[in-house]
Structures are given as structure tokens and as C-alpha cells.
Motif scaffolding. Structure first.
Motif, PDB file in Angstrom:
ATOM      1  N   ASP A 299       0.848  -1.199   0.000  1.00 24.40           N
ATOM      2  CA  ASP A 299       0.000   0.000   0.000  1.00 24.40           C
ATOM      3  C   ASP A 299       0.877   1.241   0.000  1.00 24.40           C
ATOM      4  N   LYS A 347       1.473  -1.475  -5.013  1.00 25.81           N
ATOM      5  CA  LYS A 347       0.333  -2.111  -5.678  1.00 25.81           C
ATOM      6  C   LYS A 347      -0.488  -1.040  -6.398  1.00 25.81           C
ATOM      7  N   PRO A 348      -1.333  -1.411  -7.340  1.00 29.04           N
ATOM      8  CA  PRO A 348      -2.176  -0.407  -7.997  1.00 29.04           C
ATOM      9  C   PRO A 348      -2.964   0.383  -6.946  1.00 29.04           C
ATOM     10  N   GLY A 349      -2.940   1.694  -7.072  1.00 27.90           N
ATOM     11  CA  GLY A 349      -3.625   2.550  -6.093  1.00 27.90           C
ATOM     12  C   GLY A 349      -2.766   2.861  -4.877  1.00 27.90           C
ATOM     13  N   ARG A 426       1.158   8.674  -6.192  1.00 29.40           N
ATOM     14  CA  ARG A 426       0.197   7.566  -6.176  1.00 29.40           C
ATOM     15  C   ARG A 426       0.237   6.814  -7.506  1.00 29.40           C
ATOM     16  N   ALA A 429      -4.845   3.195 -10.041  1.00 27.36           N
ATOM     17  CA  ALA A 429      -5.497   1.960  -9.568  1.00 27.36           C
ATOM     18  C   ALA A 429      -5.676   0.977 -10.725  1.00 27.36           C
TER      19      ALA A 429
END
Ligand SMILES: C[S@@+](CC[C@H](N)C(=O)[O-])C[C@H]1O[C@@H](n2cnc3c(N)ncnc32)[C@H](O)[C@@H]1O
Length: 429
Positions: A299, A347-349, A426, A429
Motif C-alpha cells: 500500500d 500495488k495499484p492505487g 500515487r 489503480a
């Protein structure tokens, strides 16, 4: 030791640094090892005087009209410690250990009016770099970077709360900082005084608080709300940010600490145990593929990047005189490499927090821009909003520290912290 011997010792330490290209820490240690007769007060005096002479070495030398260690130390006594010339003359002339009687030129310089001297306390080659970031304000910023720093503490919520910690720290007159809920501050000791014995407070041993600069605490808070998350501290080093991240996670989720230099992680397990951290895995580079199971799963990847440390000159004043353009180039390449590495694990997001304790745009905004160019799947997001999400900081007080839209730059002058740059990126996602 009498003052004359202490002043002579400070001059000898700087001479040793100059002649052998030694960091101040090693030169002070060498003097300390060779001076068994020196007591704790003598050591505090000598190290305080050496550091103050180094902090303002150029401007002190300019006022004294000389470049050597003696000029810097005598200048520090006069212009940083405010000793009257008569007191300096007495210490200098002390037989047999003083550094030798003042010359008429030295007496004239020491008694000189606050000067017109415009010498800045950083190397010339840094001028365009500091001008780029601070413009007209660079002299004032540099002056603040040449002052003594306070001692900041972070209260460890895994063990206690700020009210109880303040009570435990009463003997050292700690006070809240206002900026961060869990940050306490003890003012910088007097020039010749010993550092407050934080580690001698029994609650320190119980893990109630850590020594950590206020700016470093703000930077860690840019991780945002991380309870229950998967977090990788990729440049964990001595573990300062790791422990701050652990406290913010409240022993939920999973925290991984890694550093390319395994020796730097040596103390982390012990420190984490003392702090009551139970969700930390330390991954040593001494094992093959230590992070092989983490790509695409984090994350948050926290990147407390290797840097020139130009934001920490208050605490490491010798570093500014040793810094070279080649070292800056090297750090920039390392920063690109570590950001590249970090991207793999997000990870995505998920997010990357990119932090340096440097004030040079080449290590800060430029590295983020270079990263974004090569990674169109990432965007910057507002660092201040992330800090707000952490629930730990007075955001209003930080609003003016925002720079380049989404980033944060803290300085001793503007925020009363060490210098830090913070960016949050970021992944789509
Ligand atoms: C600013 S220090 C970290 C300080 C630490 N986070 C703290 O709060 O005490 C930067 C660290 O990055 C490490 N480093 C440099 N290149 C790296 C890389 N490619 N991957 C992981 N760590 C790296 C260095 O060994 C150094 O310990």
C-alpha cells in the motif's frame, strides 16, 4: 581542564580534521581517546566550541582575517559565545596549555564592530543551488542552518501518550511543539553545556519516546492513514522512520524494513522491541532476494532517500564544507535508482512517499520530475492532505510550507525543523 587547554584542544581537533580530512565525529573521538584526563564538562566544552566554529567557519574566518582553525575557534568564542576579548585573551595566554597569547591583529578583529562581512556559511559552488530554491532569502536560510538545533522527541503511542511523557520528561523541561501532537522539544543546550541526558530518563528505557527531529516526524506522517496496511520502509537505515511508521500503524497491518546496507539495520530489532513494535519484519540484504515476495503488494513504500543531508547542517556542520559537486551527482543517481526500485513494490492505487533531508531541488523536485517522466502510471498527490489523514499534525501551521503545488519543504528558518523535502506519489489503480 582550564579554559586555555579547552580552547587549544578545540583548535587541535579542527586542525586534525583539516589535515587528515576527518569527519568531526572521528576527530573529536580521537581527541577524547587521547585525553583521558578530560572530564564530561571539558568534552562538552570542546565539542560545543568545535561545532560552533564549524557552523560559521567562513564568516568567522572573514571577521578574523584568517583561514586557519585558530581564527575560527577564537572567532566562535567572540561572535557565537559572546566572550569579551579580555576573557579570550586570558584563556589564550594561559600557560602551559593555552593556545598562545593573542596577536594585536587578533585583538583588533575580536573587538571589531559587527561586521559588514557578507561571507556566507556554505561553499561557493552551492550558491546557484541555494539561490534556485530560496532566492533572496538564501542568506537568512543559511544563517538558520548555521545555528544550534534543539533536541526533539517523538512520543511513542505504542507505549504511552504525550501527557505522561511530558511528566516523565519534566526534569529536562521538555515542552509540546504545537506542530505535531506527539512531538516534544528540549531547547538547544548552552554552547558549553552537556546535551540533556534524555537516555538517562527511566521511561526512555521503557520505549516511551525516541529522539527524532520534528521535521523527520512530519515527513513520516506523510505516510497518511496506514493502519492495517502493507508498508515497506525501503531505506530504513537506523530505523528512525521505521519506528514512527510502526507507531502510526498501531501494531496493525505489516511493516517491512529494508536497507541496502545491512549493517545499518543492525540495531532495528532491538529498538523495535524496546518500542513495543510487533508488526515489523526486518529484511536484511545479506539474504538472497530479501524482498522477492513483495513486488506489487505494498500500500505504501516509504523512501527516506540517501541524500547530501544539506538540511541537517545544524547538527552536522562539517558536512557542508566537505560536500562536493561529484557527491551531489552521486546522490542524485542513487535517488533515481531507489525510486525506480520503490515503484516495483507498489500495488495499484498504492503510494510512494519520497523524503530527503536535503534542500537542493536537484535532489528533490528534479528527482520526482525525472521519476514521473519514466513512470506515467504515477501522479503526485498533496503531501499535506496525507499528513492531515495521519491525524498527527497541525495542518494550518504547515500550509505555507507547501511548494510546487503538492510538495512540502521544511527548513530551520521556516519551520524550526531540520530541512526536509516530502513528496507523495500515487500509482494509478
Ligand atoms: C537517509 S538514510 C535513511 C535514514 C533512516 N530512514 C532513518 O530514519 O533513520 C538513507 C538510507 O538509504 C540506504 N540506501 C541507499 N541506496 C539504497 C537502495 N538502493 N535501496 C535501499 N536502501 C538504500 C542507505 O544505506 C541509507 O541507510
Amino acid at each position: 581542564m582550564r579554559d586555555g587547554g579547552r580552547v587549544a584542544a578545540a583548535i587541535a581537533v579542527i586542525q586534525d580534521m583539516d589535515e587528515r580530512h576527518k569527519p568531526v565525529k572521528l576527530a573529536l573521538k580521537a581527541w577524547g581517546d587521547a585525553s583521558r584526563f578530560a572530564g564530561a564538562k571539558d568534552r562538552a566544552f570542546v565539542s560545543g566550541l568545535v561545532l560552533d566554529a564549524l557552523r560559521r567557519r567562513r564568516s568567522l574566518s572573514a571577521r578574523m582575517g584568517g583561514e586557519g582553525p585558530r581564527a575560527a575557534v577564537l572567532g566562535a568564542l567572540a561572535f557565537s559565545w559572546n566572550w569579551p576579548t579580555a576573557r579570550i585573551a586570558e584563556a589564550a595566554a594561559e600557560a602551559p596549555h593555552g593556545p598562545g597569547a593573542l596577536t594585536p591583529e587578533e585583538v583588533a578583529s575580536l573587538g571589531g564592530a559587527p561586521s559588514e562581512v557578507a561571507a556566507t556559511d556554505y561553499p561557493d559552488w552551492l550558491e546557484p543551488h541555494l539561490a534556485r530554491v530560496f532566492g533572496e532569502n538564501r542568506a537568512a536560510e543559511a544563517a538558520a542552518l548555521s545555528a544550534r538545533a534543539p533536541i526533539d522527541l517523538r512520543v511513542n503511542r505504542l507505549k504511552t501518550d504525550p501527557v505522561r511523557a511530558l511528566k516523565a520528561l519534566e526534569p529536562l523541561r521538555a515542552r509540546p511543539t504545537g506542530l505535531m501532537a506527539d512531538a516534544l522539544r528540549i531547547e538547544a543546550p548552552g554552547p558549553a553545556d552537556r546535551a540533556p541526558p534524555v537516555e538517562a530518563i527511566p521511561e526512555f528505557g521503557k520505549g516511551w519516546f525516541e529522539v527524532q527531529d520534528l521535521g523527520s516526524q512530519v515527513a513520516a506522517a506523510a505516510a497518511g492513514e496506514i493502519r492495517g496496511q502493507q508498508v515497506l520502509d525501503l531505506c530504513a537505515g537506523g530505523g528512525g522512520k521505521t519506528l514512527a511508521l510502526a507507531a502510526a500503524m498501531g501494531n496493525t497491518g505489516q511493516l517491512y524494513a529494508y536497507d541496502a546496507d545491512g549493517r545499518r539495520l543492525a540495531d532495528t530489532v532491538r529498538r523495535a522491541e524496546r518500542a513495543g513494535v510487533r508488526n515489523l519484519q526486518v529484511r536484511t540484504p545479506l539474504r538472497p532476494d530479501p524482498l522477492a515476495d513483495l513486488p506489487g503488494k505494498m500500500d505504501l513504500v516509504f523512501v527516506d532517500a540517501p541524500c547530501t543531508g544539506s538540511g541537517t547542517w545544524r547538527r552536522h556542520p562539517d558536512a557542508k564544507w566537505r560536500l562536493t559537486p561529484a557527491q551531489l551527482e552521486k546522490r542524485m543517481a542513487e535517488q533515481d535508482a531507489v525510486l525506480e526500485e520503490a515503484a516495483k513494490y507498489v500495488k495499484p492505487g498504492g503510494r510512494i512517499v519520497y523524503v530527503t533531508c536535503s534542500l537542493l531541488a536537484e535532489e528533490d523536485e528534479d528527482r520526482v520530475a525525472a521519476f514521473l517522466q519514466g513512470h506515467p502510471g504515477f501522479v503526485t498527490i498533496d503531501a499535506l492532505e496525507q499528513i492531515a489523514a495521519s491525524g498527527q499534525a497541525d495542518i494550518a501551521a504547515l500550509a505555507e510550507r507547501r511548494t510546487g503545488g503538492h510538495f512540502l519543504r521544511l527548513t530551520p528558518l521556516s519551520a524550526s525543523t531540520d530541512g526536509f523535502f516530502v513528496a507523495v506519489l500515487r500509482r494509478a489503480a
